[in-house]
Scaffold this active site. Structure first.
Site, PDB file in Angstrom:
ATOM      1  N   CYS A 126       0.880  -1.169   0.000  1.00  0.00           N
ATOM      2  CA  CYS A 126       0.000   0.000   0.000  1.00  0.00           C
ATOM      3  C   CYS A 126       0.912   1.212   0.000  1.00  0.00           C
ATOM      4  CB  CYS A 126      -0.916   0.033   1.214  1.00  0.00           C
ATOM      5  SG  CYS A 126      -1.850   1.579   1.311  1.00  0.00           S
ATOM      6  N   CYS A 129      -0.551   4.404   2.398  1.00  0.00           N
ATOM      7  CA  CYS A 129      -0.449   4.335   3.863  1.00  0.00           C
ATOM      8  C   CYS A 129       0.105   2.958   4.179  1.00  0.00           C
ATOM      9  CB  CYS A 129      -1.788   4.615   4.531  1.00  0.00           C
ATOM     10  SG  CYS A 129      -3.210   3.866   3.723  1.00  0.00           S
ATOM     11  N   SER A 130      -0.667   2.112   4.790  1.00  0.00           N
ATOM     12  CA  SER A 130      -0.193   0.738   4.959  1.00  0.00           C
ATOM     13  C   SER A 130      -1.387  -0.180   5.116  1.00  0.00           C
ATOM     14  CB  SER A 130       0.761   0.617   6.147  1.00  0.00           C
ATOM     15  OG  SER A 130       0.163   1.149   7.309  1.00  0.00           O
ATOM     16  N   CYS A 131      -2.366  -0.033   4.215  1.00  0.00           N
ATOM     17  CA  CYS A 131      -3.547  -0.895   4.226  1.00  0.00           C
ATOM     18  C   CYS A 131      -3.106  -2.359   4.184  1.00  0.00           C
ATOM     19  CB  CYS A 131      -4.437  -0.598   3.013  1.00  0.00           C
ATOM     20  SG  CYS A 131      -5.101   1.062   3.059  1.00  0.00           S
TER      21      CYS A 131
END
Lengths: 224, 127
Positions: A126, A129-131
């Protein structure tokens, strides 16, 4: 393009070939005053507890689940996909519904399962962000959240995969998935040779978190 | 990270997924991502703006994140697609083979019809 300060590399260097001092000081986390977010989170939890909406035990249990149970769910789902072709088909068609069949209720709306084949290798990132499919794989690893991984795996995926020990021949298509909006992703790795007749539990043990993100592939370790 | 009852395992959140019968593009259509740089919360990565790709699948209609980010309800929902791009088109200096691809989710209002070259493998080819 390599960056020696990349934190996943540091993690990988941290193989357990040395003894840890049980009483070594813990660097970082507990030092200094709490951050604004910690204070806000703590205050929110106290308010919710006061109102009887949650208990401290529930919060603790939830954190424990993230550490212990959740990461193993993805492995169980993949082990089933390896042994049950009809389930794998359903997983590819509607990942969330297939997981629900196994009692795994995902918080994300949609789960897209992508399948590795002899010709295609999938890897998830991702960049925004850091999905991450937390209710399937637990908390994302530090490297997944690092800006280094997030920025580099999109434009030099083969170099990043190589740093994870995954070298792919040129005839294999590398398919990068930027998990940038509402979908969440899980890789269905190829079931390795030498696992014929294995139990679901044995298979789940090699369908590790990193194989389901696609930075590596399941391996059968030589016995002994 | 303060979990509440709504995220307990036994009661999944209601899905915000809805089918998107009124979609403008179909699987296999060639599209170009708008080269636009408005301020605010956008889920369209900078690196893909202005790039050409092919619709890989239609994900459904989802609350508009550009509204949700500011406390609005995200209505009307926007159709979300997955778009496939050839890596050597996205990154002119890409060093891997020409068949490597990158895919991501793009909302309909960021897409325009495209024609011409720099097309990644069709969705069928990768299964």
């Amino acid at each position: 393009m390599s960056n020696s300060s990349f934190d996943y590399y540091a993690n990988r260097q941290h193989g357990h070939d040395h003894a840890h001092d049980d009483h070594a000081p813990i660097a970082g986390q507990d030092e200094g005053p709490p951050s604004e977010y910690e204070i806000m989170s703590r205050a929110m939890q106290e308010l919710l507890e006061e109102k009887g909406l949650i208990t401290a035990e529930e919060v603790r249990r939830r954190m424990e689940l993230f550490e212990e149970e959740l990461p193993y769910r993805g492995s169980r789902v993949i082990a089933r996909a390896w042994t049950d072709p009809a389930f794998k088909k359903r997983l590819l068609e509607d990942g969330k519904a297939a997981c629900a069949e196994m009692g795994v209720n995902l918080e994300a709306d949609r789960l897209i399962a992508v399948e590795n084949t002899p010709d295609v290798h999938n890897v998830i990132v991702c960049t925004l962000c850091s999905c991450y499919p937390r209710s399937l794989l637990g908390m994302p690893p530090t490297w997944y959240k690092s800006s280094n991984y997030r920025s580099r795996v999109v434009f030099e995926p083969r170099a990043v995969l190589k740093e994870f020990g995954t070298v792919l021949p040129d005839h294999v298509t590398v398919r990068v998935h930027d998990s940038n909006a509402d979908m969440r992703y899980v890789v269905i790795p190829m079931r390795p040779e030498g696992t014929e007749g294995w139990s679901g539990e044995q298979l789940a043990a090699i369908a590790t978190r990193d194989t389901l993100v696609g930075v590596t592939v399941p391996r059968v370790r030589a016995k002994g | 990270m303060t979990p509440g009852r709504r995220t307990q395992e036994r009661s999944p959140l209601p899905s915000t997924y809805t089918p998107a019968p009124g979609h403008r593009f179909k699987v296999g259509d060639r599209v170009v991502i708008k080269r636009s740089f408005p301020p605010g919360h956008r889920r369209t990565p900078y690196y893909i703006r202005g790039k050409r790709g092919v619709i890989e699948r239609i994900c459904g209609a989802f609350p508009n994140p550009e509204e949700l980010a500011y406390g609005f309800d995200g209505e009307p929902r926007k159709v979300l697609y997955r778009v496939r791009f050839a890596q050597n088109h996205v990154w002119p200096e890409y060093r891997g083979p020409a068949h490597d691809v990158i895919e991501m989710e793009i909302f309909e209002h960021w897409l325009e019809p495209a024609s011409g070259s720099a097309n990644p493998a069709s969705p069928d080819e990768l299964g």
